[in-house]
Scaffold this motif. Structure first.
Motif, mmCIF file in Angstrom:
data_model
loop_
_atom_site.group_PDB
_atom_site.id
_atom_site.type_symbol
_atom_site.label_atom_id
_atom_site.label_comp_id
_atom_site.label_asym_id
_atom_site.label_seq_id
_atom_site.Cartn_x
_atom_site.Cartn_y
_atom_site.Cartn_z
ATOM 1 N N LEU A 1 -16.067 45.960 60.050
ATOM 2 C CA LEU A 1 -16.911 46.625 59.065
ATOM 3 C C LEU A 1 -16.409 46.404 57.639
ATOM 4 O O LEU A 1 -17.198 46.252 56.711
ATOM 5 C CB LEU A 1 -16.986 48.126 59.374
ATOM 6 N N ILE A 2 -15.082 46.356 57.478
ATOM 7 C CA ILE A 2 -14.529 46.174 56.126
ATOM 8 C C ILE A 2 -14.729 44.738 55.631
ATOM 9 O O ILE A 2 -15.151 44.500 54.499
ATOM 10 C CB ILE A 2 -13.011 46.497 56.105
ATOM 11 N N ALA A 3 -14.421 43.773 56.498
ATOM 12 C CA ALA A 3 -14.322 42.375 56.046
ATOM 13 C C ALA A 3 -15.625 41.835 55.436
ATOM 14 O O ALA A 3 -15.603 41.283 54.337
ATOM 15 C CB ALA A 3 -13.837 41.490 57.192
ATOM 16 N N PRO A 4 -16.788 42.001 56.107
ATOM 17 C CA PRO A 4 -17.998 41.461 55.478
ATOM 18 C C PRO A 4 -18.355 42.175 54.179
ATOM 19 O O PRO A 4 -18.908 41.557 53.263
ATOM 20 C CB PRO A 4 -19.084 41.663 56.541
ATOM 21 N N ALA A 5 -18.018 43.468 54.083
ATOM 22 C CA ALA A 5 -18.362 44.217 52.872
ATOM 23 C C ALA A 5 -17.554 43.735 51.677
ATOM 24 O O ALA A 5 -18.104 43.512 50.595
ATOM 25 C CB ALA A 5 -18.147 45.713 53.099
ATOM 26 N N ILE A 6 -16.244 43.537 51.853
ATOM 27 C CA ILE A 6 -15.441 43.092 50.708
ATOM 28 C C ILE A 6 -15.611 41.595 50.467
ATOM 29 O O ILE A 6 -15.498 41.128 49.352
ATOM 30 C CB ILE A 6 -13.944 43.481 50.836
ATOM 31 N N CYS A 7 -15.954 40.875 51.517
ATOM 32 C CA CYS A 7 -16.265 39.448 51.374
ATOM 33 C C CYS A 7 -17.428 39.261 50.407
ATOM 34 O O CYS A 7 -17.465 38.333 49.610
ATOM 35 C CB CYS A 7 -16.603 38.878 52.755
ATOM 36 N N ALA A 8 -18.388 40.202 50.457
ATOM 37 C CA ALA A 8 -19.570 40.127 49.589
ATOM 38 C C ALA A 8 -19.288 40.643 48.186
ATOM 39 O O ALA A 8 -20.193 40.734 47.371
ATOM 40 C CB ALA A 8 -20.715 40.922 50.217
ATOM 41 N N GLY A 9 -18.044 41.008 47.914
ATOM 42 C CA GLY A 9 -17.707 41.446 46.556
ATOM 43 C C GLY A 9 -17.846 42.944 46.329
ATOM 44 O O GLY A 9 -17.808 43.405 45.198
ATOM 45 N N ASN A 10 -18.011 43.695 47.420
ATOM 46 C CA ASN A 10 -18.082 45.142 47.299
ATOM 47 C C ASN A 10 -16.698 45.749 47.427
ATOM 48 O O ASN A 10 -15.770 45.104 47.912
ATOM 49 C CB ASN A 10 -18.960 45.728 48.418
ATOM 50 N N THR A 11 -16.582 47.012 47.040
ATOM 51 C CA THR A 11 -15.383 47.775 47.350
ATOM 52 C C THR A 11 -15.773 48.840 48.360
ATOM 53 O O THR A 11 -16.940 49.220 48.447
ATOM 54 C CB THR A 11 -14.787 48.416 46.085
ATOM 55 N N VAL A 12 -14.788 49.297 49.152
ATOM 56 C CA VAL A 12 -15.142 50.169 50.270
ATOM 57 C C VAL A 12 -14.250 51.404 50.341
ATOM 58 O O VAL A 12 -13.095 51.386 49.927
ATOM 59 C CB VAL A 12 -15.066 49.421 51.629
ATOM 60 N N VAL A 13 -14.847 52.462 50.873
ATOM 61 C CA VAL A 13 -14.085 53.655 51.265
ATOM 62 C C VAL A 13 -14.330 53.824 52.757
ATOM 63 O O VAL A 13 -15.473 53.951 53.188
ATOM 64 C CB VAL A 13 -14.582 54.911 50.527
ATOM 65 N N CYS A 14 -13.256 53.800 53.557
ATOM 66 C CA CYS A 14 -13.440 53.832 55.012
ATOM 67 C C CYS A 14 -12.779 55.051 55.616
ATOM 68 O O CYS A 14 -11.695 55.451 55.197
ATOM 69 C CB CYS A 14 -12.757 52.646 55.681
#
Lengths: 485, 287
Positions: free
Chosen positions: B166-179
């Motif tokens: 779930l993290i990898a594709p989101a940050i790959c797209a240039g987003n930042t995440v809170v998990c």
């Protein structure tokens, strides 16, 4: 400076003839390839907003009618459309495109009669683009395997589609064409105030022998749309309209596996730099906010002018507004037609007055007197406003432009992005690097650089943030209508 | 007999590149093996989540401004760092109740997934962008851009692979995440923070919280400065309420109820695309 006012007043009326337009007194629901009476027997009246005269009675679809339409679409999907070879589906869509082109003048006139938009726009923009959308998508029908690398694209099933009143036939085309090309069948709900061109489209479907049930058209109000959205046998919902309704649709769909696209409101920033070609920029501003009476979700309704050119640009803009012709939508010289409905006129007036109440200065050109009957609103500029004013924050959906100034590139970007919306934006400058910096930094789905309000079936359209979810048009516009396996 | 006492690790939240305790002071006691050893895990509060969102918001422009090549290298670096800590991850996965073989597969799949998305970071743009042949004299093109801040609720069933998927594709797209990683998944989940911390991932790009899913879900879904939400859990009531709450600012919502995270087919560049917005730009072609 040439006095454009004299020039304007010298135009002789040039009304489009309406003799060859065939309108029935009443229209029924288009279900399973036939026009059927609504079960409740209830009807609505659609009027010409330029004259307030009645055009036709139109059926009101209740829950039972919506159920019948969805069943018809489901049967057509299962028994006909999904079994047809892809290239044959494509050929039907090509037929639709060609038939719209053949009848384009009739469609254009009815669009202007029912919706109030100038014939010049319905003739040169709405109808040709509607045909182009069918033509573009027709070709995708048997080429989907090339559109999605590594995946197979399956149809979703029945698409429930709800469209607005600002571009009635064009929005029908935006919705129906990709849905059919991807192998889905359709139930379409046209807007309450502009149902006629969709019903003429239904007649066209009969004429080109589109299999019964592949497209069903149910007229009605918000409750009709709501029944369609919540129908358990609808696989995909496509909605264009207000952000408030879009959010409530999203809530209704929670917990279901229905797919959705939402194309919602906007409050686009239109940024003019000191180094822009000012006369062209003025044309862009006018097209950005006064096109289609400002009934455009992507209208450039927030103007940001770099400080040094503010006075010069405003003078040019006001002068240009003197030459805008407001009046009979069917007159080929008309630039600005009627406001679509009494409701919308009330909303525009209320918001514009709020601008005044909050300290804004209102400027309206007096070049044209407005007709006595019908719904009309002068092209309007509001200056002396700030970011927190309602006219800067809220979508007016009318010919009203809120104007502010800025000094630096960073300030322009920050102001442009200071909105929950993110549908479109525009920028005018002769510096290429600056231009692409702005188009990159503005959080919006469509950016017009040294142009505004351009549309094309090959060009994806749709919003960031609260302006919607998903894209329509182009290759990206196919995604919402397929399941990738 | 060895008299030396073990040094137990204190598990903390990972917010803005720092290891911090929950501001609430609350904790959850996890019983991690048959000997009834108890580990206290931070129980993140709404305030912790909001701090994490602020951190992710602050980080998003910088992360997006990096080159795709650089993002690609950082994702690969995470895989390298994880691989170097294999023993630690395996131990924690086993503490969470996984058998040795299953833990190994869980770990290796997670590492490979970072390698997979590292490879996409500088390629998916080419795959999903188009130059559009419009019928007027304009150069018209569409490109994927990031969405912004993505809130992620990771599955308990797959502590590491699920979280990473779930993290990898989101940050790959240039987003930042809170998990959020919760329940038995927390140990291995929050330990990922140590690998991230040592992998050149800028502060705020990934914030990791431990806590209770049902308590935090409404806050994750209703925060107005969050652009997207992904639910990877198994509770259909929670996922439905997330969809309702997320409508308030039209977050992009993705629900994976009971996803099979070990399945290779579950990941593809289309997972990156769902964390993107498509921007179309028009420019006249003239003289």
């Amino acid at each position: 400076m040439v006095d454009l006012k004299d020039f304007t007043e010298n135009y002789a009326p040039a009304p489009e003839g309406v003799e060859h337009v065939k309108l029935k007194d009443s229209y029924h629901l288009f279900i399973n390839g036939e026009f059927q009476k609504p079960t409740s027997g209830k009807t609505m009246t659609t009027i010409n907003p330029a004259t307030e005269e009645k055009l036709a009675e139109v059926a009101f679809a209740d829950e039972q009618d919506v159920n019948a339409a969805v069943k018809s679409a489901r049967d057509a999907y299962t028994n006909i459309w999904s079994k047809l070879p892809q290239k044959e589906r494509g050929k039907y869509i090509y037929r639709i495109a060609r038939a719209i082109q053949e009848r384009s003048r009739e469609f254009a006139i009815i669009e202007s009669l029912d919706g109030g938009k100038p014939i010049r726009e319905s003739r040169d923009v709405d109808i040709p683009l509607a045909a182009a959308h069918f033509f573009y998508n027709a070709g995708w029908a048997d080429k989907l395997e090339y559109a999605f690398p590594g995946r197979k694209a399956n149809a979703l099933g029945v698409a429930g589609q709800i469209i607005p009143w600002n571009f009635p036939l064009l929005m029908a085309a935006w919705k129906i064409a990709p849905a059919l090309a991807c192998g889905n069948t359709v139930v379409l709900k046209p807007a309450e105030t502009t149902p006629l061109t969709a019903l003429k489209l239904a007649e066209l479907f009969q004429d080109i022998d589109l299999p019964p049930g592949v497209v069903n058209i149910v007229t009605g109000d918000g409750s009709t749309g709501s029944n369609l959205v919540s129908h358990p046998d609808v696989n995909k919902v496509a909605f264009t309209g207000s952000t408030a309704v879009g959010k409530s649709i999203k809530k209704t769909l929670a917990g279901t596996s229905k797919r959705y696209t939402l194309e919602l409101g906007g409050k686009a920033a239109h940024i003019i730099f000191e180094d822009a070609a000012l006369d062209q920029a003025v044309e862009g501003i006018v097209n950005g906010i006064f096109f289609n009476q400002g009934h455009v979700c992507c209208a450039g309704s927030r103007l940001y002018v770099q400080e040094g050119i503010q006075d010069e640009l405003l003078a040019k803009l006001k002068s240009r507004m003197e030459s805008l012709i407001i009046g009979d939508p069917l007159d080929k010289n008309t630039d600005i037609g009627a406001i679509n409905s009494k409701n919308q006129l009330d909303k525009i007036q209320e918001l514009t007055f709020s601008g005044k109440d909050q300290g804004g200065e209102i400027y309206q050109s007096d070049s044209c007197s407005l007709p006595e009957k019908g719904y009309w609103f002068h092209p309007t500029l509001i200056t002396n406003v700030s970011q927190s004013h309602r006219v800067v924050q809220e979508e007016i959906f009318g010919p009203v432009l809120a104007i502010q100034s800025f000094r630096t590139v960073e300030e322009a970007i920050e102001k442009a992005n200071n909105t929950p919306y993110g549908l479109s934006g525009g920028v005018w400058t002769d510096k290429g690097a600056k231009l692409f910096k702005i188009t990159k930094k503005i959080r919006a789905g469509v950016m017009w650089a040294n142009t505004f309000n351009k549309f094309d079936p090959a060009s994806p359209f749709g919003g960031y943030k609260e302006s919607g979810v998903g894209r329509e048009g182009g290759l990206h516009g196919l995604y919402p209508y397929v399941e990738l396996i | 007999m060895n008299n030396r006492l073990n040094i137990a690790k204190t598990y903390k939240l990972y917010i803005d590149g720092k290891f911090v305790r929950s501001e609430s002071g609350r904790f959850e006691a996890l019983q991690i093996n048959e000997d009834s050893v108890v580990v206290n895990i931070c129980r993140a509060s709404r305030k912790d989540f909001r701090n994490a969102v602020s951190s992710s918001r602050k980080a998003v422009d910088g992360w997006w401004a990096r080159t795709a090549y650089n993002r690609s290298q950082i994702l690969y670096r995470i895989a390298e760092t994880m691989d170097g800590r294999k023993e630690q991850f395996l131990e924690e996965l086993q503490c969470c109740g996984m058998k040795t073989k299953a833990a190994e597969k869980e770990f290796e799949t997670a590492v490979d997934r970072f390698v997979y998305y590292a490879g996409w970071a500088d390629k998916f743009q080419q795959l999903f962008s188009t130059v559009n042949p419009v019928s007027s004299s304009h150069f018209n093109f569409s490109l994927p851009e990031n969405q912004g801040v993505i809130a992620i609720m990771a599955p308990i069933s797959s502590p590491l692979t699920g979280l990473v998927s779930l993290i990898a594709p989101a940050i790959c797209a240039g987003n930042t995440v809170v998990c959020l990683t919760s329940g038995n998944a927390s140990l291995a989940g929050i330990t990922l923070a140590e690998a991230l911390h040592a992998s050149d991932v800028p502060a705020g790009v990934v914030n990791l919280l431990t806590g209770i899913e049902s308590e935090l879900a409404p806050h994750f879904a209703s925060h107005l400065d969050v652009n997207g939400i992904v639910y990877g859990g198994s509770d259909s009531h929670i996922s439905k309420q997330i969809e309702v709450d997320a409508a308030e600012n039209l977050k992009r919502v993705k629900i994976f109820l009971n996803g099979d995270w070990s399945d290779e087919a579950i990941h593809s560049p289309y997972d990156i695309l769902q964390h993107c917005e498509i921007k179309t730009t028009w420019h006249p072609i003239g003289t």
